[in-house]
Scaffold this motif. Structure first.
Motif, PDB file in Angstrom:
ATOM      1  N   SER A  82       0.829  -1.217   0.000  1.00 44.15           N
ATOM      2  CA  SER A  82       0.000   0.000   0.000  1.00 44.15           C
ATOM      3  C   SER A  82       0.856   1.257   0.000  1.00 44.15           C
ATOM      4  CB  SER A  82      -0.911   0.000   1.244  1.00 44.15           C
ATOM      5  OG  SER A  82      -0.124  -0.031   2.433  1.00 44.15           O
ATOM      6  N   PRO A  84       2.931   4.080  -1.821  1.00 42.94           N
ATOM      7  CA  PRO A  84       3.018   4.643  -3.178  1.00 42.94           C
ATOM      8  C   PRO A  84       4.471   4.790  -3.647  1.00 42.94           C
ATOM      9  CG  PRO A  84       2.487   6.375  -1.607  1.00 42.94           C
ATOM     10  CD  PRO A  84       2.444   5.090  -0.845  1.00 42.94           C
ATOM     11  N   HIS A  93      -3.592   0.630  -8.094  1.00 43.93           N
ATOM     12  CA  HIS A  93      -3.633   1.375  -9.354  1.00 43.93           C
ATOM     13  C   HIS A  93      -3.143   0.513 -10.511  1.00 43.93           C
ATOM     14  CE1 HIS A  93      -3.164   5.032  -6.559  1.00 43.93           C
ATOM     15  NE2 HIS A  93      -4.407   5.068  -7.043  1.00 43.93           N
ATOM     16  N   TYR A 111      -6.218  -4.403   1.782  1.00 46.36           N
ATOM     17  CA  TYR A 111      -6.040  -2.973   2.105  1.00 46.36           C
ATOM     18  C   TYR A 111      -7.304  -2.194   1.697  1.00 46.36           C
ATOM     19  CZ  TYR A 111      -1.177  -4.543   2.011  1.00 46.36           C
ATOM     20  OH  TYR A 111      -0.004  -5.214   2.231  1.00 46.36           O
ATOM     21  N   THR A 114      -7.404   1.694   0.870  1.00 50.06           N
ATOM     22  CA  THR A 114      -6.719   2.302  -0.282  1.00 50.06           C
ATOM     23  C   THR A 114      -7.640   2.453  -1.488  1.00 50.06           C
ATOM     24  OG1 THR A 114      -5.976   0.155  -1.139  1.00 50.06           O
ATOM     25  CG2 THR A 114      -4.540   1.266   0.464  1.00 50.06           C
ATOM     26  N   ASP A 116      -9.825   4.538  -2.537  1.00 52.45           N
ATOM     27  CA  ASP A 116      -9.894   5.846  -3.208  1.00 52.45           C
ATOM     28  C   ASP A 116      -8.557   6.585  -3.171  1.00 52.45           C
ATOM     29  OD1 ASP A 116     -12.595   5.663  -3.962  1.00 52.45           O
ATOM     30  OD2 ASP A 116     -13.256   6.317  -1.963  1.00 52.45           O
ATOM     31  N   CYS A 117      -7.508   5.836  -2.943  1.00 53.23           N
ATOM     32  CA  CYS A 117      -6.173   6.453  -2.914  1.00 53.23           C
ATOM     33  C   CYS A 117      -5.870   7.045  -4.298  1.00 53.23           C
ATOM     34  CB  CYS A 117      -5.146   5.395  -2.535  1.00 53.23           C
ATOM     35  SG  CYS A 117      -3.466   6.040  -2.368  1.00 53.23           S
ATOM     36  N   ARG A 118      -5.251   8.219  -4.317  1.00 51.66           N
ATOM     37  CA  ARG A 118      -4.985   8.905  -5.583  1.00 51.66           C
ATOM     38  C   ARG A 118      -3.490   8.975  -5.895  1.00 51.66           C
ATOM     39  NH1 ARG A 118      -8.884  14.162  -5.243  1.00 51.66           N
ATOM     40  NH2 ARG A 118      -8.497  14.008  -3.013  1.00 51.66           N
ATOM     41  N   THR A 119      -3.175   8.970  -7.175  1.00 52.16           N
ATOM     42  CA  THR A 119      -1.792   9.152  -7.626  1.00 52.16           C
ATOM     43  C   THR A 119      -1.427  10.634  -7.515  1.00 52.16           C
ATOM     44  OG1 THR A 119      -2.388   9.621  -9.922  1.00 52.16           O
ATOM     45  CG2 THR A 119      -2.172   7.300  -9.295  1.00 52.16           C
ATOM     46  N   GLU A 122      -3.694  12.752  -9.060  1.00 53.02           N
ATOM     47  CA  GLU A 122      -4.991  12.699  -8.394  1.00 53.02           C
ATOM     48  C   GLU A 122      -5.960  11.767  -9.123  1.00 53.02           C
ATOM     49  OE1 GLU A 122      -6.560  16.493  -7.316  1.00 53.02           O
ATOM     50  OE2 GLU A 122      -4.597  17.296  -6.762  1.00 53.02           O
ATOM     51  N   THR A 124      -7.713   8.057  -9.261  1.00 57.95           N
ATOM     52  CA  THR A 124      -8.027   6.880  -8.446  1.00 57.95           C
ATOM     53  C   THR A 124      -7.973   5.628  -9.313  1.00 57.95           C
ATOM     54  OG1 THR A 124     -10.389   7.013  -8.903  1.00 57.95           O
ATOM     55  CG2 THR A 124      -9.563   8.270  -6.996  1.00 57.95           C
TER      56      THR A 124
END
Length: 585
Positions: A82, A84, A93, A111, A114, A116-119, A122, A124
């Motif tokens: 998890s 980045p 992603h 996990y 994660t 809605d985790c964004r790069t 931004e 998802t």
């Protein structure tokens, strides 16, 4: 002549593409993207080295290959999946990007936080899967509670990207999970705008049924129907009109959908809009009507459609005729069509529009002559255009171009052969001034009746001429009337003085007894070859020459233009035309 157009700007904006388009499957910045090393052959060509210079991340390899077992073993072994990378990408992603729904489920189970985790961009996992139309991955993410309306840096949602890439089923899936159909990107562009420009009726219908605002406008006042008209999407236009969209929508710069269709030459769009009673008399920010832009573009089919529905009163109020624009852009067939339709060749630019040009032009004819367009000049003159209404006579422009055909046409239709420029006063015609560098043109001007005598009327005469000092600060003279420039001063300028003798020689052929001022004598004395010219100027002139001058004056300028057809003996015609083959001198 048009100013900045918001609608033109947006025609560029809606054509953008995400760097992660479906056609670029290897373009994603993965956790450890493959580094391909190339070398150059002796002949300059590149070839690929067999070994990558960077070892790939085993997690990315497992995900891209759909190797759930290896990925599961990593999770069980306590490997953190998890964290980045430098681009903000996590394994989730990568799983969404490589369309590995089982890996997505495995990672979400391990996990869940994660989802809605964004790069760093931004984006998802849902956004990445939607861009590529991976429905199974999208379904896994949505069922697990992924938020539909999280935006990228450009404030674009997954629904927006689904419309951009024309993924119909992805649109329907997102709508099912309550995606906001009226969300706006950072330019105010909605999903419906994007669907309209892509001409995708299935998506347009799905969006409207789900509550998309049909008259939603972006930050430039552009609606989906405007976009469809602008980009030539007739099917989308028809559908939106059927759903109640206004055909008379206008952008913030007042450009109408019809105006944009005319500007982009979409004949089918123009035809449909007019069939729906679109107003052809809505002016843009700078006052142009649809007919103006159609004339400038030179699209005959559109011009003919607009002529019956365009108000000539509104055209006059705009301060510019469509014939001006047709002439400016060398659209000769449009000029003829407009003249046939009753648009006057005498139309003048309004004072406000004339001021936009440094030469303060006003007539349609001026545009044609300025472009050295002989065909347009002839069309306008035959239709009755007046060649003497502009501040700078078009004849002067024709002389500057050296266009013998245009000079002949203008003079034949009454152009003033002795035209002056009011803002730059001279004691002799500006036509002579413009032709002095080209002796053949100067002789042509004189043949047509140029006033040569004015060139020899100097206020100083045989007295010494004062030195002309060039003032550096012209603003100090702005409030004063410009001083009249004399012929002797003009031929003394650096670009002309070497031609003073031949110029004077030609002029002497068209005048009687004249007195040269001290400056002209000084010029003729400066070259030994010019001594004969000085002698030629001394009175009395030969009687045969004076008779020729007298006869030419009696004939007048209009008859001189027709000397070839006058009922005169051939020898007399040659004599009057300065043909010395019969040596009457």
């Amino acid at each position: 002549m048009t100013g900045f157009s918001y609608s033109h700007y947006f025609s560029l904006f809606h054509c953008r593409r995400s760097p992660r388009s479906p056609g670029a499957t290897n373009a994603a910045p993965t956790a450890n993207p493959p580094r391909i090393t190339y070398s150059r052959r002796y002949d300059g060509r590149l070839f690929r080295l067999s070994k990558p210079d960077v070892e790939l991340d085993p997690v990315v390899i497992a995900i891209s290959n759909g190797d759930e077992e290896t990925l599961s073993d990593m999770i069980k072994a306590g490997k953190v999946l998890s964290t980045p990378n430098s681009d903000g990408w996590i394994p989730l992603h990568e799983a969404a990007f490589y369309n590995q729904p089982r890996c997505v489920k495995l990672l979400l189970k391990a996990y869940p936080g994660t989802i809605d985790c964004r790069t760093l961009a931004e984006e998802t996992a849902l956004y990445l899967a939607t861009c590529r139309g991976y429905l199974e991955c999208m379904t896994c993410l949505l069922e697990a509670g992924a938020e539909c309306d999280i935006t990228s840096k450009g404030k674009e949602t997954a629904l927006y990207k689904a419309c951009e890439y024309k993924h119909v089923e992805a649109v329907r899936l997102l709508i099912k999970y309550k995606a906001d159909v009226n969300h706006r990107c950072n330019h105010g562009w909605t999903a419906l705008h994007e669907a309209a420009v892509r001409n995708d009726l299935d998506i347009i219908e799905a969006l409207i049924k789900s509550g998309a605002k049909i008259e939603a406008s972006n930050m430039y006042g552009i609606t989906p129907l405007f976009v469809a008209a602008q980009s030539g999407q007739v099917d989308a236009l028809r559908f939106l009109t059927k759903c109640g969209a206004s055909v008379n929508t206008q952008a913030s710069d007042n450009a109408s959908a019809l105006y944009e269709a005319c500007k982009n030459e979409h004949e089918d769009i123009v035809k449909f809009l007019l069939s729906q009673n679109a107003d052809a008399n809505k002016g843009s920010k700078d006052g142009w009507l649809s007919l103006h832009i159609a004339a400038a573009r030179g699209n005959m089919e559109i011009v003919q459609m607009l002529l019956p529905v365009t108000s000539k009163v509104r055209v006059r109020r705009s301060g510019i005729s469509p014939i001006h624009l047709a002439a400016q852009h060398n659209q000769n067939d449009i000029i003829e069509e407009l003249v046939k339709a009753g648009y006057s060749v005498h139309a003048l630019l309004s004072a406000e529009r004339s001021r936009l040009f440094e030469d303060k032009r006003t007539s349609v004819l001026y545009f044609a002559v300025y472009n050295n367009n002989v065909e347009a000049t002839e069309i306008l003159l035959k239709a009755g255009a007046d060649p003497n209404v502009d501040l700078i006579n078009p004849l002067l422009i024709a002389i500057r171009h050296g266009s013998i055909k245009n000079i002949q046409l203008l003079i034949d239709h009454g152009a003033n052969i002795n035209a002056y420029i009011p803002t730059h006063p001279t004691s002799f015609p500006a036509t002579i001034m413009f032709s002095m560098k080209y002796l053949s043109l100067l002789k042509l001007v004189m043949d047509f009746g140029g006033d040569g005598e004015s060139c020899f009327k100097c206020e100083y005469g045989n007295r010494p001429h004062p030195e002309q000092v060039q003032r550096r600060d012209d603003t100090q003279l702005a409030h004063k009337k410009p001083r009249t420039v004399q012929f002797c001063e003009m031929v003394s300028t650096p670009g002309i003085y070497r031609w003073a003798g031949p110029i004077i020689d030609i002029l002497l052929d068209y005048v009687g007894n004249v007195n040269l001022c001290s400056k002209l004598k000084e010029h003729l004395d400066s070259y030994d070859d010019w001594i004969n010219i000085k002698a030629k100027s001394e009175p009395p002139r030969p009687l045969v020459h004076l008779c020729r001058i007298r006869v030419r004056k009696l004939l007048g300028r209009q008859r001189l233009k027709l000397i070839e057809v006058l009922p005169l003996p051939g020898r007399l015609k040659r004599y009057l035309e300065y043909d010395f083959t019969d040596d009457l001198m």
